[in-house]
Design an enzyme around this catalytic site. Structure first.
Site, PDB file in Angstrom:
ATOM      1  N   ASN C 103      -9.210 -11.276  10.194  1.00  0.00           N
ATOM      2  CA  ASN C 103      -8.621 -12.356  10.973  1.00  0.00           C
ATOM      3  C   ASN C 103      -8.899 -12.282  12.466  1.00  0.00           C
ATOM      4  OD1 ASN C 103      -7.641 -14.167   9.191  1.00  0.00           O
ATOM      5  ND2 ASN C 103      -5.745 -13.021   8.797  1.00  0.00           N
ATOM      6  N   ILE C 127     -10.827  -3.688   3.862  1.00  0.00           N
ATOM      7  CA  ILE C 127     -10.286  -3.038   2.668  1.00  0.00           C
ATOM      8  C   ILE C 127      -8.865  -3.498   2.354  1.00  0.00           C
ATOM      9  CG2 ILE C 127     -11.701  -0.964   2.999  1.00  0.00           C
ATOM     10  CD1 ILE C 127      -9.076   0.468   3.880  1.00  0.00           C
ATOM     11  N   ASP C 128      -8.220  -4.204   3.283  1.00  0.00           N
ATOM     12  CA  ASP C 128      -6.784  -4.462   3.141  1.00  0.00           C
ATOM     13  C   ASP C 128      -6.426  -5.588   2.182  1.00  0.00           C
ATOM     14  OD1 ASP C 128      -6.215  -2.433   4.965  1.00  0.00           O
ATOM     15  OD2 ASP C 128      -6.468  -3.792   6.667  1.00  0.00           O
ATOM     16  N   GLY C 171      -3.529  -0.039   3.999  1.00  0.00           N
ATOM     17  CA  GLY C 171      -3.154  -1.390   3.626  1.00  0.00           C
ATOM     18  C   GLY C 171      -2.420  -2.175   4.706  1.00  0.00           C
ATOM     19  N   GLY C 186      -0.242   6.224 -12.382  1.00  0.00           N
ATOM     20  CA  GLY C 186       0.919   6.663 -13.149  1.00  0.00           C
ATOM     21  C   GLY C 186       2.065   7.116 -12.260  1.00  0.00           C
ATOM     22  N   GLU C 188       5.685   7.107 -10.275  1.00  0.00           N
ATOM     23  CA  GLU C 188       7.054   6.761 -10.649  1.00  0.00           C
ATOM     24  C   GLU C 188       7.605   5.672  -9.727  1.00  0.00           C
ATOM     25  OE1 GLU C 188       5.916   9.856 -10.848  1.00  0.00           O
ATOM     26  OE2 GLU C 188       6.132   9.931 -13.016  1.00  0.00           O
ATOM     27  N   ARG C 212      16.338  13.711 -16.820  1.00  0.00           N
ATOM     28  CA  ARG C 212      15.599  13.591 -18.089  1.00  0.00           C
ATOM     29  C   ARG C 212      14.530  14.663 -18.206  1.00  0.00           C
ATOM     30  NH1 ARG C 212      12.289   9.381 -18.721  1.00  0.00           N
ATOM     31  NH2 ARG C 212      12.371   8.719 -16.553  1.00  0.00           N
ATOM     32  N   SER C 216       7.448  16.509 -12.542  1.00  0.00           N
ATOM     33  CA  SER C 216       6.491  16.198 -11.475  1.00  0.00           C
ATOM     34  C   SER C 216       6.523  14.696 -11.192  1.00  0.00           C
ATOM     35  CB  SER C 216       5.087  16.664 -11.847  1.00  0.00           C
ATOM     36  OG  SER C 216       4.515  15.835 -12.806  1.00  0.00           O
TER      37      SER C 216
END
Lengths: 323, 323, 323, 323
Positions: C103, C127-128, C171, C186, C188, C212, C216
């Site tokens: 921009n 890249i953003d 970003g 993967g 959390e 639970r 990690s």
């Protein structure tokens, strides 16, 4: 629906594991039990069926291949085989299926549903990207990146030795893999099944380029091209231009393996979720796909019989970019 | 010595550019002018010779291939060709040469020195690692890593489909590439030229493993194995065990390209420096190498006629690890 | 139009070179001369302008960075600076521009066109992925793959040591990079600027998972998240859960470099062609983009002032998949 | 010896799994039962001990991290802790141990043997390469390649923007990782703990290079350098040369993960075999290593107290190559 099964079938593709993971976790999220059926229809018939929980799919999102393995089953093509498969599902109280694979897989699922009423939602898992109903199939982006990485390496040698390399990539009956490899690999020529391009044109293009002092060449050949595979094409060219130092490389099975790309993991996850939620919502005989970034369910009948056409603009790009 | 030339010859290898860079910068560091000779002996004869400065070799340490290009020269095998090459060097006031290549390259250099007195120091640049006088050749470590990366991908499919894959790797007449690929790739069997291993033994090993319920197999075949290449071996095995789903992959030219590994960049840099400093110190007809982490100059005669034996312990390792 | 200029501006992105190549070759294909302007507006002012031909862009399709270099220019923000830039273009007889950047780049181009009438067509190079008018920007797919590759490596350690890793990805003000990294890695939890997610929720989620027996954890933090960067977030969590072994990794600038992915090469090529053909067809003050696989030209004004919203479905995916 | 245990301890390193695999298969090859002890000494105390067979280690040769996990144990530093560990080993009838780790691991093993007589043979598993008794440690080659791959990417941006990048790599108290990264990454300067190099020298070198119109720079900083980490060094430089556009990247934990390189898989396999065969042959309190391509067993005492010196020639190489 209280219990579903998931399996992979047909050629393996990177991202199948990411899809299995999404299927399992989405089922659990919705309070549905989920079983893994090993080796596709073959394991369904034999009852190779295992309970999956959240840890069964831990740490697999990045793995190539499929933890559920894949196989072709002649027996499932018989009524008797399908009856046995049905009995196994009944024994395990499995009420619906997510089938990750291609058209062979979906054809089997349709027949199975017709006879025994077990609903299946499909996920497009194949590196070939030749399935109608989704812009991209799971594994396609990875396969293209793997092939392109190999092509980058081959170009080092092509440049260093002023050679022509004929590189054969996978893709069965389509140029879906070949075309981005040609554009991204800076190839001079691409041969794909979708477009007739005679050997004479290839030879002419190469001779013109040689006259312009161009000394190294990259020609990408889709395995299903009607002029023959890379070796056949290379031999015809060498006959016509004997002074050209031409070599052949068949990239082969490495295109099927490896950690899935980011795009494939995302796609596989989206589709895995959609497949389970489709089943929950009563769908059957449809494949979950992404078209123009939106989730779409397409009847198996269409995925099998409709042809996904390649963007014709891409062929023009190869021509412009090899100016 | 006020001015030297550098060239690459024979098959290209990753790290050749890192070596060229080291040659150029070491020469400049010692106040010596340096010229690049394009396309090996072929460019020497034609006078394709260009001045190199420090920026000529900027940003190439990580590039595969060779910026000086490589070619074979029939003409340099004639007295007349060598005379022309000598005349070109005289015209350019080049007093010494660094030759990056293999035994063919060094044989030419010896002959050239004998006739015209131009001193050459060699740098071992070949993926095959078959040169006496250095533990490792420039490009070898990268080639093994590239092959192994491909094998990792192939195993994804082998595991998913319970298949046997016969994977052919490069290495001309030696198992230097095949053996670490077999150990690092978790292969069951490796076939190398250095060791007789009959097809019968291969078949027996596979049948025993199948009885132990092992279902996927990796067999690495060095291209120079006397039982034939991967396709021939696979066909013999399929004849004996028709129920085995066996596939062949020839990794091919991708093993020659790509960014050099850390070890290859370090080795190439060490040897490039040593080659120039050897020339400066009056050496000729020797190859710079690293043996047991120490710099060693070995007469071309020995690099050509002595055979570097493969570590026999490695063959035993494959056997133990595939238990 | 007989002569155009091309430049890159703003942060570099993988695929910029592929785009430059496409611009150059498309111009030549249409019989238009093309000049490269070095270092964006800064080089335009100084007259760092070089003729480009087809070999200028040979062998760059696979290279990260930009051969035209990039820089920010304070001077171009002044009328005087723009006047000098215009004079340089007039001297070089350049009649139109292709600007590859974001921009900031397009804002400058609009102002420039308003004052001096030089038409510019833009190519989204960042890249953003935060540009309205294209589904994906050039460099985005590569940056996500690079970040994900790093995350895969970090998970090896997280799993081996039962640790929590807070990984910060690039970003700017959006979660476009963070979200596919979270899904594909993967993770959390993902923290992105687009969605308020309090530290308390993060802590609660982690404590529930720990109960639970999950040991990690991977938490992806977008650099622009309002709860602060990865270090700040990690410190707050460690304060609340002192027994958790938590580490921070900032992936940083490696996300900007490297060989572009297949998708980025294809996109960059499509857009490079479209930018030149747009200019030829009389367009100005527009950016070429791909929306739903179709070529779209969007006014600079919209790319600058309209906000491209992130798919809200992706946030739900992270929640389901970390079940 | 009928039954042995194997564990990993300290920071994880790529190749640990390849070593575990070699230990397990070698034990089985020699008819010895083998148990995996989870989380190092911590799991030994708690009795987290599992039987391993040949399939336990299938398909892990290429995996980063450690399937046996790793942890630090305060309790093992107490007599009481070691007593509990010993009781667990007695319960499981484990008569010997293979310990994969670094000096902390070996120190514990020595103490344990002294008190309880359980023999241990060590395997050098650490990315830092700072262990006396082996040329290379398991994981080192991979870590260097990972860091170098990141540096290659960073250079794309450094070049495109004419910037200086200060890149911090791992290596605790040594420059083993930093030096090949500097040589292979084409860095101008490297700062390592083994060599005093004042900030003033760094600044002077950079200023000299800037006068020669050099515009982009790479400075590699080992994390243990006494001038401070990369951020501290960069700040000092920016103070002295404010017009230099300087950035910092800390490569961090990605250096610990990822698929092991070919060299690491080979080394890990050699050492795993040697460790078991050492135990079988009655060795204890020694580490198996490879020195000058030969297998060597070094007393733990020496690996702990003797210092492995870095090749001083490497520092000179950086100087020559950045000419």
């Amino acid at each position: 629906m209280k219990r579903i099964g998931v399996f992979t079938s047909g050629g393996d593709a990177p991202g199948m594991n990411a899809c299995i993971r999404a299927v399992v976790r989405t089922a659990l999220y919705h309070g549905i039990e989920v079983y893994g059926i090993m080796r596709g229809y073959s394991g369904m018939i034999k009852g190779e069926i295992v309970r999956l929980d959240t840890t069964s799919v831990a740490n697999i999102v990045q793995r190539g291949g499929t933890i559920l393995k894949s196989a072709r089953s002649q027996k499932f093509m018989t009524k008797e085989g399908r009856q046995q498969a049905f009995d196994q599902l009944v024994n395990h109280k499995i009420e619906g299926l997510v089938a990750i694979g291609g058209n062979g897989t979906f054809t089997g699922a349709m027949k199975f549903e017709e006879e025994f009423g077990i609903p299946t939602v499909g996920a497009p898992g194949t590196i070939d990207n030749d399935l109608y109903g989704t812009d991209y199939t799971i594994g396609y982006d990875t396969a293209v990146n793997t092939a392109l990485d190999a092509i980058d390496k081959i170009r080092d040698t092509a440049d260093s030795h002023d050679r022509a390399f004929f590189v054969e990539v996978m893709g069965r009956d389509s140029g879906y893999i070949a075309i981005p490899c040609a554009i991204g690999g800076g190839a001079e020529i691409v041969l794909v099944p979708e477009q007739q391009q005679s050997i004479d044109t290839v030879i002419e293009t190469l001779q013109t380029a040689r006259k312009r002092q161009k000394s190294s060449f990259l020609i990408i050949v889709a395995e299903g091209d009607e002029e023959g595979n890379a070796t056949i094409v290379a031999n015809k060219v060498k006959e016509a231009i004997p002074e050209m130092d031409a070599r052949v490389t068949v990239i082969g099975h490495i295109q099927r393996g490896g950690a899935p790309s980011a795009a494939d993991r995302l796609l596989a996850s989206q589709i895995g979720i959609a497949a389970v939620e489709g089943l929950v919502n009563g769908m059957r005989n449809v494949m979950a796909g992404i078209v123009d970034r939106k989730l779409v369910y397409t009847p198996f009948h269409d995925t099998i019989y409709k042809k996904k056409l390649i963007n014709q603009g891409f062929m023009r790009m190869v021509e412009i970019l090899s100016v």
